[in-house]
Design an enzyme around this catalytic site. Structure first.
Site, short mmCIF file in Angstrom:
data_model
loop_
_atom_site.label_atom_id
_atom_site.label_comp_id
_atom_site.label_asym_id
_atom_site.label_seq_id
_atom_site.Cartn_x
_atom_site.Cartn_y
_atom_site.Cartn_z
N CYS A 99 14.51 11.15 4.56
CA CYS A 99 14.74 10.70 5.93
C CYS A 99 16.21 10.77 6.33
CB CYS A 99 14.20 9.29 6.11
SG CYS A 99 14.77 8.18 4.83
N LYS A 138 0.85 -1.20 0.00
CA LYS A 138 0.00 0.00 0.00
C LYS A 138 0.88 1.23 0.00
CE LYS A 138 -1.66 2.76 2.97
NZ LYS A 138 -1.63 4.02 2.22
N GLU A 185 11.61 15.92 13.45
CA GLU A 185 11.67 15.92 11.98
C GLU A 185 10.87 17.10 11.43
OE1 GLU A 185 10.31 11.96 10.60
OE2 GLU A 185 12.06 12.05 9.30
N GLU A 216 11.43 0.84 8.66
CA GLU A 216 12.34 1.95 8.29
C GLU A 216 11.61 3.24 8.65
OE1 GLU A 216 15.29 1.65 7.27
OE2 GLU A 216 15.44 -0.35 6.41
P1 NAD Z 1 3.54 8.21 7.48
O1 NAD Z 1 4.05 7.38 8.60
O2 NAD Z 1 2.54 9.26 7.78
O3 NAD Z 1 2.84 7.28 6.38
C1 NAD Z 1 3.53 6.20 5.81
C2 NAD Z 1 2.53 5.21 5.27
O4 NAD Z 1 1.79 4.67 6.36
C3 NAD Z 1 1.52 5.79 4.30
O5 NAD Z 1 1.28 4.86 3.25
C4 NAD Z 1 0.27 5.93 5.16
O6 NAD Z 1 -0.94 5.87 4.42
C5 NAD Z 1 0.41 4.73 6.08
N1 NAD Z 1 -0.33 4.84 7.34
C6 NAD Z 1 -0.63 5.95 8.04
N2 NAD Z 1 -1.34 5.63 9.15
C7 NAD Z 1 -1.48 4.28 9.15
C8 NAD Z 1 -2.10 3.36 10.03
N3 NAD Z 1 -2.73 3.74 11.14
N4 NAD Z 1 -2.03 2.05 9.73
C9 NAD Z 1 -1.39 1.63 8.61
N5 NAD Z 1 -0.79 2.47 7.74
C10 NAD Z 1 -0.82 3.79 8.01
O7 NAD Z 1 4.83 8.76 6.74
P2 NAD Z 1 4.89 9.74 5.49
O8 NAD Z 1 4.45 11.09 5.97
O9 NAD Z 1 4.21 9.13 4.33
O10 NAD Z 1 6.45 9.74 5.16
C11 NAD Z 1 7.37 10.51 5.84
C12 NAD Z 1 8.04 9.72 6.93
O11 NAD Z 1 8.66 8.56 6.39
C13 NAD Z 1 9.14 10.48 7.62
O12 NAD Z 1 9.08 10.25 9.00
C14 NAD Z 1 10.41 9.86 7.03
O13 NAD Z 1 11.55 10.01 7.83
C15 NAD Z 1 10.00 8.46 6.86
N6 NAD Z 1 10.84 7.77 5.86
C16 NAD Z 1 11.77 6.88 6.31
C17 NAD Z 1 12.60 6.23 5.40
C18 NAD Z 1 13.64 5.24 5.86
O14 NAD Z 1 14.21 4.55 5.02
N7 NAD Z 1 13.91 5.12 7.15
C19 NAD Z 1 12.47 6.48 4.03
C20 NAD Z 1 11.50 7.41 3.61
C21 NAD Z 1 10.68 8.04 4.55
#
Ligand code: NAD
Length: 506
Positions: free
Chosen positions: A280, A171, A381, A246
């Site tokens: 990130c 997803k 962040e 991650e």
């Molecule tokens: P997010 O955590 O808001 O969302 C990530 C995903 O989780 C999305 O697909 C979202 O729809 C889903 N999601 C949200 N709530 C959920 C729930 N209750 N149950 C299941 N799925 C749910 O993150 P974002 O805003 O999309 O991305 C930014 C974040 O991602 C930042 O914190 C960044 O540091 C992190 N990131 C980490 C890496 C890494 O490799 N460590 C890489 C890219 C981004």
């Protein structure tokens, strides 16, 4: 068509829609029907059905399909670059030169890695037995990815999983699902069998939450924020699923007093502004020796002022918008609060008179000097083009500041002194530490964090470890009907025991 299930594009069954908006113009570029319970069930079932044949395909067969996939992606590179640029607000130069070639290289890498699954040598670790290791696929992977690098994150989740023989239901973030859907279609055209890759689109709190708890999903693989990561951990606990996380980052950028200042300034600008800071591993906390501090600030602020914001389709544009108006407000709010306790230099939302930028969620590069180590801007962040800077006096202090964070994803040290560099790479607690650079990644090397940045590795052959289990297979060598170790369970006349049978019970 908004879902990719069992090799086919279909509509989501909820009837509810989610708009995909180009963040540089505010225009809606697609409207997708959200997946619901029925779609989750169908996708997981398709992945379950596809698993036996795909996991038993030889590594060479899986590798051949991935090799063809890389070639097809190469042919359609420009289409992917355009679509990724539009849905995520990335400058076209970034998608053409980074996101798309990086993804194709990843596919080519996993085409090779699929044939290179390793384990311990077969041998007689007990005198009466031969042991061997089978490295096996885990089953159906339930995966969730973020919006900041939609295509690359889809690749990092899908490729090691399927190269190792798993099937997957992914997803993507609801605001950037388009290249993930196309990626799955092109993989299918290349010969990835139906059901091996399934993509469900929709909101995390509904589709995502349901996928996490589905009893037929064997492993969860999540990239996103640390707060949602905790929800994923809870879901994994209730169904005892294997997990790969991650999460967020707040990378330190440590400039020692012997550093090449010009290199550090250029590195800080590129390392903090990549993907409009929505990375990130981006440089977010510059920790600079007091002797270079003001010169560093002056140099970075000077280059920040020259960075060209503009339409993402223009190859001359350096910096694109933030991903959404909502995110623009979050970044602006954090910078506004920082004005109360630090020196904010440049930046902010471009004035509304600039009609080229007014329609998008742009934010200018912003330097926040004299940010105290306990402040919000230094600790949390921001995920925008914002670099916080703080001074230090001793090496001990610099390392302590670098480690004073709940995160541990990436870091860099800037010095010409090999001993300082060695100390920094040893003592900074992060999954990756660069020396005299910040950001580059390569398919052969792992990416993943420590502390609250999660656990597990993406890319590299280490990621294949995440998506496989090692199974111990033990063969009896004696052919005897009674074994020495049986004595620990029940007694037998001693003459019935074979003389060489020395194997013990585990
Ligand atoms: P997010 O955590 O808001 O969302 C990530 C995903 O989780 C999305 O697909 C979202 O729809 C889903 N999601 C949200 N709530 C959920 C729930 N209750 N149950 C299941 N799925 C749910 O993150 P974002 O805003 O999309 O991305 C930014 C974040 O991602 C930042 O914190 C960044 O540091 C992190 N990131 C980490 C890496 C890494 O490799 N460590 C890489 C890219 C981004």
């Amino acid at each position: 068509m908004s879902q990719f299930i069992d090799g086919k594009l279909v509509d989501g069954t909820t009837g509810q829609t989610v708009d995909v908006i180009d963040p540089s113009t505010g225009e809606t570029i697609a409207t997708l029907t959200q997946a619901g319970s029925d779609d989750v069930k169908l996708a997981v079932q398709a992945a379950r059905d596809a698993f036996p044949a795909w996991s038993r395909a030889t590594p060479a067969e899986r590798s051949a399909v991935l090799t063809k996939f890389a070639a097809l992606m190469e042919e359609r590179a420009e289409e992917f670059a355009q679509l990724e640029s539009r849905q995520a607000g990335k400058p076209i130069r970034l998608t053409r030169e980074f996101d798309v070639p990086g993804t194709i290289d990843n596919i080519a890498f996993f085409a090779g890695a699929a044939r290179n699954l390793e384990g311990k040598a077969t041998g007689e670790y007990s005198p009466d037995h031969t042991s061997s290791i089978r490295r096996e696929a885990i089953g159906v992977i339930g995966s969730i990815s973020p919006w900041n690098y939609p295509l690359q994150m889809a690749a990092w989740k899908i490729l090691p999983a399927i190269a190792a023989g798993n099937t997957i239901v992914l997803k993507p973030a609801e605001i950037t699902p388009l290249t993930t859907l196309l990626f799955a279609q092109v993989a299918t055209e290349a010969g990835v069998p139906d059901g091996v890759i399934n993509v469900l689109t929709g909101r995390g709190s509904t589709v995502g939450a349901e996928l996490l708890r589905h009893p037929d999903v064997d492993m969860l693989s999540f990239t996103g924020s640390t707060s949602v990561g905790r929800t994923v951990l809870e879901a994994a606990a209730t169904t005892a699923k294997r997990l790969h996380l991650e999460l967020g980052g707040k990378a330190p950028f440590v400039v020692f007093d012997d550093a090449d200042l010009e290199a550090a300034i250029h590195g800080a600008v590129a390392g903090s502004l990549i993907n409009t800071g929505q990375d990130c591993t981006a440089a977010t906390r510059a920790i600079v020796h007091r002797s270079l501090y003001e010169k560093f600030i002056e140099g970075v602020a000077g280059l920040y002022a020259q960075v060209k914001l503009g339409p993402t389709s223009d190859p001359a544009t350096d910096l694109g918008p933030l991903v959404s108006r909502r995110h623009q407000e979050t970044v602006a709010g954090m910078v506004e609060r920082a004005r109360g306790y630090a020196r904010v230099i440049g930046g902010g939302i471009p004035s509304s008179e600039n009609s080229e930028l007014a329609a998008g969620s742009y934010y200018r590069p912003t330097l926040v000097a004299d940010a105290t180590p306990d402040s919000e801007i230094f600790r949390d962040e921001v995920f925008g083009p914002v670099l916080a800077v703080t001074p230090f006096d001793t090496d001990d202090e610099a390392i302590a500041l670098a480690n004073d964070t709940p995160y541990g994803l990436a870091a860099s040290a800037w010095t010409k002194d090999v001993y300082r560099a060695q100390r920094a790479t040893r003592e900074i607690r992060a999954g990756a530490v660069w020396v005299n650079d910040h950001i580059p990644i390569i398919s052969e090397m792992p990416h993943g964090g420590l502390k609250q940045s999660g656990f597990g590795k993406d890319m590299s052959t280490y990621s294949l470890d995440e998506y496989t289990v090692v199974k111990h297979v033990m063969f009896d060598l004696t052919g005897a009907s009674t074994k020495q170790w049986h004595r620990t369970i029940f007694t037998l006349p001693s003459e019935t025991l074979p003389a060489t049978n020395e194997g013990g019970a585990a």
